[in-house]
Design an enzyme around this catalytic site. Structure first.
Site, PDB file in Angstrom:
ATOM      1  N   LYS A 263      -5.919  -0.347   2.262  1.00 25.92           N
ATOM      2  CA  LYS A 263      -5.515   0.784   3.108  1.00 25.92           C
ATOM      3  C   LYS A 263      -6.471   0.981   4.277  1.00 25.92           C
ATOM      4  O   LYS A 263      -6.053   1.354   5.373  1.00 25.92           O
ATOM      5  CB  LYS A 263      -5.407   2.067   2.275  1.00 25.92           C
ATOM      6  CG  LYS A 263      -4.202   2.038   1.359  1.00 25.92           C
ATOM      7  CD  LYS A 263      -3.811   3.402   0.880  1.00 25.92           C
ATOM      8  CE  LYS A 263      -2.526   3.312   0.060  1.00 25.92           C
ATOM      9  NZ  LYS A 263      -2.205   4.553  -0.621  1.00 25.92           N
TER      10      LYS A 263
ATOM     11  N   LYS B 209       6.567   0.992   0.533  1.00 23.00           N
ATOM     12  CA  LYS B 209       7.134   2.027   1.398  1.00 23.00           C
ATOM     13  C   LYS B 209       6.662   1.858   2.832  1.00 23.00           C
ATOM     14  O   LYS B 209       7.333   2.232   3.768  1.00 23.00           O
ATOM     15  CB  LYS B 209       6.624   3.410   0.965  1.00 23.00           C
ATOM     16  CG  LYS B 209       6.977   3.814  -0.416  1.00 23.00           C
ATOM     17  CD  LYS B 209       6.393   5.184  -0.712  1.00 23.00           C
ATOM     18  CE  LYS B 209       5.443   5.119  -1.876  1.00 23.00           C
ATOM     19  NZ  LYS B 209       5.101   6.375  -2.480  1.00 23.00           N
TER      20      LYS B 209
ATOM     21  N   LYS C  21       3.721  -7.181  -2.140  1.00 21.58           N
ATOM     22  CA  LYS C  21       4.539  -6.270  -2.950  1.00 21.58           C
ATOM     23  C   LYS C  21       5.511  -5.479  -2.059  1.00 21.58           C
ATOM     24  O   LYS C  21       5.220  -5.253  -0.873  1.00 21.58           O
ATOM     25  CB  LYS C  21       3.658  -5.343  -3.788  1.00 21.58           C
ATOM     26  CG  LYS C  21       3.090  -4.177  -3.053  1.00 21.58           C
ATOM     27  CD  LYS C  21       2.592  -3.075  -3.996  1.00 21.58           C
ATOM     28  CE  LYS C  21       2.165  -1.904  -3.141  1.00 21.58           C
ATOM     29  NZ  LYS C  21       1.689  -0.740  -3.770  1.00 21.58           N
TER      30      LYS C  21
HETATM   31  P1  TYM Z   1       2.699   5.210  -5.454  1.00 24.00           P
HETATM   32  O1  TYM Z   1       3.299   6.458  -4.926  1.00 24.00           O
HETATM   33  O2  TYM Z   1       2.178   4.200  -4.500  1.00 24.00           O
HETATM   34  O3  TYM Z   1       3.729   4.468  -6.372  1.00 24.00           O
HETATM   35  C1  TYM Z   1       4.392   5.147  -7.441  1.00 24.00           C
HETATM   36  C2  TYM Z   1       4.582   4.197  -8.612  1.00 24.00           C
HETATM   37  O4  TYM Z   1       5.373   3.067  -8.225  1.00 24.00           O
HETATM   38  C3  TYM Z   1       4.708   1.849  -8.585  1.00 24.00           C
HETATM   39  N1  TYM Z   1       5.031   0.821  -7.574  1.00 24.00           N
HETATM   40  C4  TYM Z   1       5.545  -0.384  -7.868  1.00 24.00           C
HETATM   41  N2  TYM Z   1       5.894  -0.966  -9.031  1.00 24.00           N
HETATM   42  C5  TYM Z   1       6.419  -2.212  -8.989  1.00 24.00           C
HETATM   43  N3  TYM Z   1       6.622  -2.909  -7.843  1.00 24.00           N
HETATM   44  C6  TYM Z   1       6.286  -2.393  -6.647  1.00 24.00           C
HETATM   45  N4  TYM Z   1       6.509  -3.062  -5.525  1.00 24.00           N
HETATM   46  C7  TYM Z   1       5.728  -1.058  -6.613  1.00 24.00           C
HETATM   47  N5  TYM Z   1       5.310  -0.228  -5.622  1.00 24.00           N
HETATM   48  C8  TYM Z   1       4.880   0.921  -6.223  1.00 24.00           C
HETATM   49  C9  TYM Z   1       3.225   2.214  -8.581  1.00 24.00           C
HETATM   50  O5  TYM Z   1       2.479   1.348  -9.382  1.00 24.00           O
HETATM   51  C10 TYM Z   1       3.254   3.626  -9.138  1.00 24.00           C
HETATM   52  O6  TYM Z   1       3.273   3.616 -10.563  1.00 24.00           O
HETATM   53  N6  TYM Z   1      -1.794   6.585  -6.909  1.00 24.00           N
HETATM   54  C11 TYM Z   1      -0.401   6.621  -7.305  1.00 24.00           C
HETATM   55  C12 TYM Z   1       0.140   8.025  -7.447  1.00 24.00           C
HETATM   56  C13 TYM Z   1      -0.629   8.840  -8.406  1.00 24.00           C
HETATM   57  C14 TYM Z   1      -0.632   8.719  -9.816  1.00 24.00           C
HETATM   58  C15 TYM Z   1      -1.496   9.729 -10.288  1.00 24.00           C
HETATM   59  C16 TYM Z   1       0.015   7.862 -10.684  1.00 24.00           C
HETATM   60  C17 TYM Z   1      -1.465   9.854  -8.093  1.00 24.00           C
HETATM   61  N7  TYM Z   1      -1.989  10.404  -9.229  1.00 24.00           N
HETATM   62  C18 TYM Z   1      -1.755   9.889 -11.674  1.00 24.00           C
HETATM   63  C19 TYM Z   1      -0.221   8.016 -12.049  1.00 24.00           C
HETATM   64  C20 TYM Z   1      -1.090   9.026 -12.524  1.00 24.00           C
HETATM   65  C21 TYM Z   1       0.384   5.935  -6.208  1.00 24.00           C
HETATM   66  O7  TYM Z   1      -0.046   5.824  -5.105  1.00 24.00           O
HETATM   67  O8  TYM Z   1       1.596   5.572  -6.533  1.00 24.00           O
END
Ligand code: TYM
Length: 334
Positions: A115, A200, A197
Site C-alpha cells: 500500500k 477493489k 489478486k
Molecule cells: P478487505 O476489506 O481488504 O477484504 C475483506 C475480506 O476479503 C478477503 N479478500 C479476498 N479473498 C480472496 N480473494 C481475493 N482476491 C480477496 N480480496 C479480499 C480478505 O482476505 C478479507 O477477508 N483488514 C481487513 C479488514 C479487517 C478485518 C478486521 C478482517 C479489519 N479488521 C478484523 C478480519 C478481522 C481487510 O482489509 O479486508
C-alpha cells in the site's frame, strides 16, 4: 460467551466496490459459519480512512456495505452486524496495543509495503499501524476464529503475537484467535493478470468482477479473461488463468476442482467461460435483488444498526475495562 458458543469475528473495509474475491474469500465462508458460532461482523470504516475518502460517498458506501452483509444472507438478529466507528473501544484499545507492538514487526507487513508503494504521496501513520487496529477489533470480542482470505493471514499472525505478549505480561486477558481460511476461493486472482489478486483498487476494471456488476457485464468480463494458448481445462501452476476460473466456478457451484475439471473435460474455453459467468451470476443475482429491496427499508436498517451497535459496545467495553485495569489506568470515580 453467549450460549457457550465459540466466537467468530470478521469484517471488510468500506473502501471501493466489493469484488467476487471478497465474496468467495470471506463472505461465503461467513455464511456457512454463522449459525454455529457467536458472530460479530464489522463494517471497518476506521480502516478505510488510511486512504482519502469523499465524505458523502464514504458515508453511503459504509451503509451499503452493512446492507450487503444482510443481502448476502447474514442474519442481523442472530449475528452482530455493526459499524467499527460506532464502538469507540476499537480506537481506544488500538492505542493501548500500539504500546505493545514493535516498529520492526509492523515494518515486515507485506500489505503495508504494497500500500505504501501504491500511495507514495500519503504514507500516513494509520497505514503503518493498520494491523494494530485490526488486532484491537478481534481481541475486543475475545474471538476464537477469524474467517479471512489468504491476504490477511499475516495480520492475524501479528494479532496473535500482540495478544500473547500482552497475556505474558498481564495474565490471560485475551483469547488467542485462529485464522479460518476456506479451502476454496481463499485467493481469487485478477481476470486480466492472474499473478495478481482480484482487488477493489485495481485500475483495470476488467480484472475484477464487482458484486454489483450486472449479468451482461459478468459475461463480458469472463469472456475477456486471460487464459493460455493450450485448450485443456485443468488446474495447474502453469495455467494460472484457467486455474483461477476453475476456482471461481467450483466455489460458486459448491463443487470440487476435480468435479469441475471432469465436467469440462473435452470442452473448449469459450463454453467454459460462459459456464463460469453463469455460475457467478447465479450467486450475484439473488444477492443484488435483495440488496435493492433492503435499500428501501430505511427504518428496518436503522433499527438493526442501533441494536447491534449497543450489543457490540457491551462486549467490547467488557474487554476494554479488563485491559485498563490490568494496565493500571485510574478508574473513573462512580
Ligand atoms: P478487505 O476489506 O481488504 O477484504 C475483506 C475480506 O476479503 C478477503 N479478500 C479476498 N479473498 C480472496 N480473494 C481475493 N482476491 C480477496 N480480496 C479480499 C480478505 O482476505 C478479507 O477477508 N483488514 C481487513 C479488514 C479487517 C478485518 C478486521 C478482517 C479489519 N479488521 C478484523 C478480519 C478481522 C481487510 O482489509 O479486508
Amino acid at each position: 460467551m453467549l450460549d457457550d458458543k465459540k466466537v467468530l469475528y470478521s469484517g471488510m473495509q468500506a473502501t471501493g466496490n466489493l469484488t467476487l474475491g471478497n465474496y468467495l474469500g470471506a463472505l461465503k465462508n461467513w455464511l456457512t459459519l454463522k449459525d454455529e458460532y457467536e458472530c460479530f461482523w464489522g463494517v471497518m470504516d476506521l480502516h478505510s480512512l488510511t486512504v482519502r475518502q469523499v465524505p458523502a460517498e464514504f458515508r453511503k458506501r459504509a451503509r451499503n456495505l452493512l446492507i450487503l452483509y444482510i443481502a448476502a444472507g447474514l442474519d442481523p438478529k442472530a449475528n452482530c452486524i455493526y459499524f467499527q466507528s460506532h464502538v469507540s473501544a476499537h480506537a481506544e484499545l488500538s492505542w493501548l496495543l500500539n504500546c505493545f507492538t514493535y516498529m520492526g514487526e509492523l515494518n515486515r507487513m507485506t500489505q503495508f509495503k504494497d500500500k505504501a508503494a501504491k500511495h507514495a504521496d500519503n504514507i500516513n501513520a494509520g497505514l503503518f499501524t493498520y494491523p494494530v487496529l485490526m488486532a484491537a477489533d478481534i481481541l475486543l470480542y475475545q474471538a476464537d476464529y477469524v474467517p479471512i482470505g489468504k491476504d490477511q493471514k499475516q495480520h492475524l499472525e501479528i494479532t496473535r503475537d500482540i495478544a500473547e505478549r500482552f497475556n505474558g505480561l498481564y495474565g490471560d486477558v485475551f483469547t488467542i484467535p485462529e485464522p479460518y481460511i476456506g479451502k476454496a476461493g481463499a485467493k481469487i486472482m485478477s481476470l486480466q493478470d492472474p499473478s495478481k489478486k482480484m482487488s477493489k483498487s485495481d485500475e483495470n476494471v476488467n480484472g475484477s468482477i464487482y458484486l454489483m456488476d450486472d449479468a451482461d457485464t459478468v459475461v463480458r468480463k469472463c469472456k475477456r479473461a486471460v487464459t493460455d494458448s493450450d485448450s485443456e481445462i485443468r488446474y495447474a501452476e502453469e495455467k494460472p488463468g484457467i486455474s483461477n476460473l476453475l476456482e471461481i466456478y467450483s466455489s460458486c457451484m459448491n463443487k470440487t476442482i476435480e468435479e469441475a475439471e471432469k465436467e469440462f473435460d473435452g470442452k473448449g474455453y469459450g463454453d467454459f467461460k460462459l459456464a463460469v459467468a453463469e455460475a457467478v451470476n447465479s450467486v450475484l443475482g439473488p444477492m443484488q435483488t435483495e440488496y435493492e429491496r433492503l435499500q428501501k427499508e430505511k427504518d428496518f436498517i436503522d433499527g438493526i444498526i442501533k441494536e447491534n451497535d449497543e450489543k457490540a459496545a457491551y462486549y467490547a467495553n467488557k474487554t476494554l475495562r479488563k485491559v485498563r485495569k490490568k494496565l493500571g489506568l485510574t478508574e473513573k470515580p462512580r
